[in-house]
Design an enzyme around this catalytic site. Structure first.
Site, PDB file in Angstrom:
ATOM      1  N   CYS A  49       0.680  -1.397   0.370  1.00 45.09           N
ATOM      2  CA  CYS A  49       0.021   0.034  -0.736  1.00 45.09           C
ATOM      3  C   CYS A  49       0.962   0.944   0.010  1.00 45.09           C
ATOM      4  O   CYS A  49       1.621   2.103  -1.094  1.00 45.09           O
ATOM      5  CB  CYS A  49      -0.920  -0.074   1.205  1.00 45.09           C
ATOM      6  N   HIS A  65      -3.744  -5.392   0.702  1.00 42.32           N
ATOM      7  CA  HIS A  65      -3.170  -6.239   1.895  1.00 42.32           C
ATOM      8  C   HIS A  65      -3.479  -6.916   2.328  1.00 42.32           C
ATOM      9  O   HIS A  65      -4.074  -8.132   2.252  1.00 42.32           O
ATOM     10  CB  HIS A  65      -4.133  -5.111   3.134  1.00 42.32           C
ATOM     11  N   GLU A  70      -1.352  -9.070   3.836  1.00 39.66           N
ATOM     12  CA  GLU A  70      -1.639  -9.506   5.115  1.00 39.66           C
ATOM     13  C   GLU A  70      -3.506  -8.861   5.829  1.00 39.66           C
ATOM     14  O   GLU A  70      -3.451 -10.671   7.022  1.00 39.66           O
ATOM     15  CB  GLU A  70      -0.242  -8.595   6.314  1.00 39.66           C
TER      16      GLU A  70
END
Ligand code: NAG
Ligand code: NAG
Ligand code: NAG
Length: 311
Positions: A127, A238, A240
């Site tokens: 990001c 993202h 994660e």
């Protein structure tokens, strides 16, 4: 909001003795640049932070984490005794004028130089980290409005994705799922449009674009990229969150395919770290810097995260 807290990952090790190329480093350590706390609710707990989801992401891939504190760097805590060539700091969201940007620039150049002499030195940007990589390569800020806040999207792969390193270990059915199911979680207002990217000679020659996506305003932005020559990787989304963020108010895809995608990308980056021959000379030096010296705080009652490491 989440984008602000995105992280630039990088391997940071002291180079002490060059190992033969063929040896693999099976104790990889990934440095994570801390970000300056901006949310007033978080300020009482520290000056910089790393959401635990990033740490778990690396750990789940079989790596260990060292937090790289911006504030300590600014206050003169030079890690020179531990790292002979690398100093990293975190910072604000400004990609050009902040200390974060200045430090990342120094670091980025060191990584370029290291790679040039055969010293494998991977960088991953998520990001804001992705955006920062584009600024560092283009040497100007090419971001424009590409709002995609709290929206999960399927990746629109380019033809270069098929021969990419990032997706090499992905089974075909998972790539298909990734291109059809909304698995990639987006939390950003700005990005680099495909037109801007392709018009910029520096960006175009440095990175392969692996996927594109459409923002809420209809603008097409680059969502995944990897270095053509350098082991530098960027995702505007993202990976994660799929396994390590659970706040039901946000679009965090948790399907089997989403978790598998997140696992494979974490493994991929940790494997890149395995190719680095850097390591600490002393086990005690290593132990002192590892994230295990810190405890994350429970923050789900006042942030969108479950746990955060504060520094
Ligand atoms: C995917 O990207 C291509 C350009 O590579 C574009 O022509 C196509 O319209 C895009 N599809 C979607 C669904 O965004
Ligand atoms: C985020 O998106 C999800 C799924 O679309 C939606 O249910 C939720 O209300 C959104 N949250 C916010 C804070 O906008
Ligand atoms: C959040 O929860 C923790 C632990 O239960 C508590 O100490 C803290 O005061 C809470 N914070 C807020 C802002 O509610």
């Amino acid at each position: 909001m989440l984008c602000v807290s995105a992280i630039l990952f990088a391997s940071i090790f002291r180079e002490c003795s060059a190992r033969p190329d063929k040896l693999v480093n099976n104790r990889p350590i990934i440095g994570i640049l801390t970000q300056e706390v901006q949310d007033p609710d978080m300020k009482p707990y520290g000056r910089t932070y790393i959401p635990s989801s990033y740490v778990k992401y690396i750990e789940s891939g079989g790596g260990r984490v060292i937090p790289i504190s911006s504030v300590e760097f600014l206050n003169g805590r030079c890690l020179c005794s531990l790292f002979d060539r690398l100093l990293l700091i975190g910072g604000t969201v400004d990609l050009q004028t902040s200390d974060f940007a200045h430090a990342a620039k120094i670091y980025f150049r060191l990584a370029l130089k290291a790679n040039d002499v055969g010293d494998y030195f991977p960088i991953w940007g998520t990001c804001l980290g992705f955006q920062l990589l584009t600024v560092l390569v283009a040497e100007e800020n090419l971001l424009s409005k590409t709002p995609a806040e709290n929206i999960s999207l399927p990746l629109n792969f380019t033809s270069e994705a098929a021969s990419s390193r990032m997706f090499e270990a992905f089974p075909p059915e998972l790539l298909t799922a990734l291109s059809q199911e909304a698995l990639a979680a987006n939390f950003h207002h700005f990005g680099v449009t495909d037109q801007m990217f392709m018009r910029n000679e520096k960006l175009r020659s440095f990175f392969s674009v692996l996927s594109l996506n459409k923002a809420e305003n209809g603008v097409v932005f680059v969502s995944t990229m990897e270095g053509r020559k350098y082991p530098f990787y960027g995702v505007q989304w993202h990976p994660e969150v799929n396994r390590f963020q659970w706040n039901p108010l946000y679009s965090f895809p948790h399907s089997r395919n989403a978790e598998r995608m997140s696992s494979l990308l974490a493994e991929f980056f940790v494997n890149e770290g395995r190719r680095s021959s850097h390591h600490f000379i002393q086990a005690e030096e290593e132990s002192k810097e590892l994230i295990y010296n810190y405890n994350p705080l429970y923050v789900a009652n006042f942030t969108s995260y479950e746990q955060i490491y504060f520094f």
